[in-house]
Scaffold this motif. Structure first.
Motif, PDB file in Angstrom:
ATOM      1  N   ASP A   1       4.504 -10.597  -2.197  1.00 56.97           N
ATOM      2  CA  ASP A   1       3.458 -11.541  -1.784  1.00 56.97           C
ATOM      3  C   ASP A   1       2.267 -11.628  -2.726  1.00 56.97           C
ATOM      4  OD1 ASP A   1       4.860 -12.201   0.463  1.00 56.97           O
ATOM      5  OD2 ASP A   1       3.624 -11.045   1.839  1.00 56.97           O
ATOM      6  N   ARG A   2       2.250 -10.883  -3.829  1.00 54.57           N
ATOM      7  CA  ARG A   2       1.042 -10.895  -4.650  1.00 54.57           C
ATOM      8  C   ARG A   2       1.376 -10.670  -6.109  1.00 54.57           C
ATOM      9  NH1 ARG A   2      -4.226 -12.279  -3.544  1.00 54.57           N
ATOM     10  NH2 ARG A   2      -3.481 -11.976  -1.457  1.00 54.57           N
TER      11      ARG A   2
ATOM     12  N   SER B   1       0.265  -4.269   0.518  1.00 49.82           N
ATOM     13  CA  SER B   1       1.576  -3.921   1.071  1.00 49.82           C
ATOM     14  C   SER B   1       1.911  -2.471   0.797  1.00 49.82           C
ATOM     15  CB  SER B   1       2.669  -4.809   0.469  1.00 49.82           C
ATOM     16  OG  SER B   1       2.830  -4.516  -0.907  1.00 49.82           O
TER      17      SER B   1
END
Length: 170
Positions: free
Chosen positions: A117-118, A58
């Motif tokens: 997201d991670r 990202s």
């Protein structure tokens, strides 16, 4: 219509509303961030010194790892390759044009554990802070497909220009 059928219909309707809300929110984010674009194309005669397979995760606002930016063409997670050159960093991501971060745009390179997201093992992400325009710094996060990121980070840090000396003493 039985109570069970009604419950199924309500569940489907709620799920569709949630999906529509997500779609509209993402489209709004893309419009909001359309003022930003990543620099494209590798300069001629750039000498490649290293290549690594990476997962691009990202790009976020600087020091705000949970505030994703939909920067074209870095809006979506992708597999690809990072090429380290004498003039900067080339990100060749699957399905996207090559993004080139010239040395002069680089602000910092270090390790990270969390971004949108991670979440990975401590220091498992490579964070590249760079100037997307004259006034805005962003952070792009990568995960090496194989190997330890320490060697890559060390090589990338050599590309970051030294901070200008302001002449101030402490």
């Amino acid at each position: 219509m039985s109570a069970r059928d009604l419950a199924v219909a309500i569940t489907i309707a709620v799920a569709l509303l949630v999906l529509l809300a997500m779609l509209f929110a993402w489209r709004r984010r893309i419009r909001r961030d359309s003022v930003f674009t990543a620099p494209l194309g590798v300069p001629e005669h750039a000498e490649v010194s290293r290549r690594d397979e990476v997962l691009y995760v990202s790009t976020t606002r600087h020091e705000q790892p949970l505030e994703r930016l939909a920067v074209s063409p870095l809006a979506y997670r992708a597999r690809g390759e990072l090429a380290l050159t004498d003039r900067g960093i080339a990100l060749c991501l699957d399905g996207a044009p090559t993004v080139f971060l010239a040395n002069a745009r680089l602000v910092a390179v270090d390790r990270a554990t969390v971004t949108i997201d991670r979440v990975v093992e401590p220091g498992g992400l490579v964070r590249i802070a760079w100037n997307i325009d004259d006034d805005t710094i962003v952070d792009s996060y990568l995960r090496l497909a194989t190997g330890d990121p320490r060697s890559l980070i060390s090589d990338l840090q050599r590309l970051v220009p030294a901070a200008p000396d302001t002449g101030a003493t402490s």
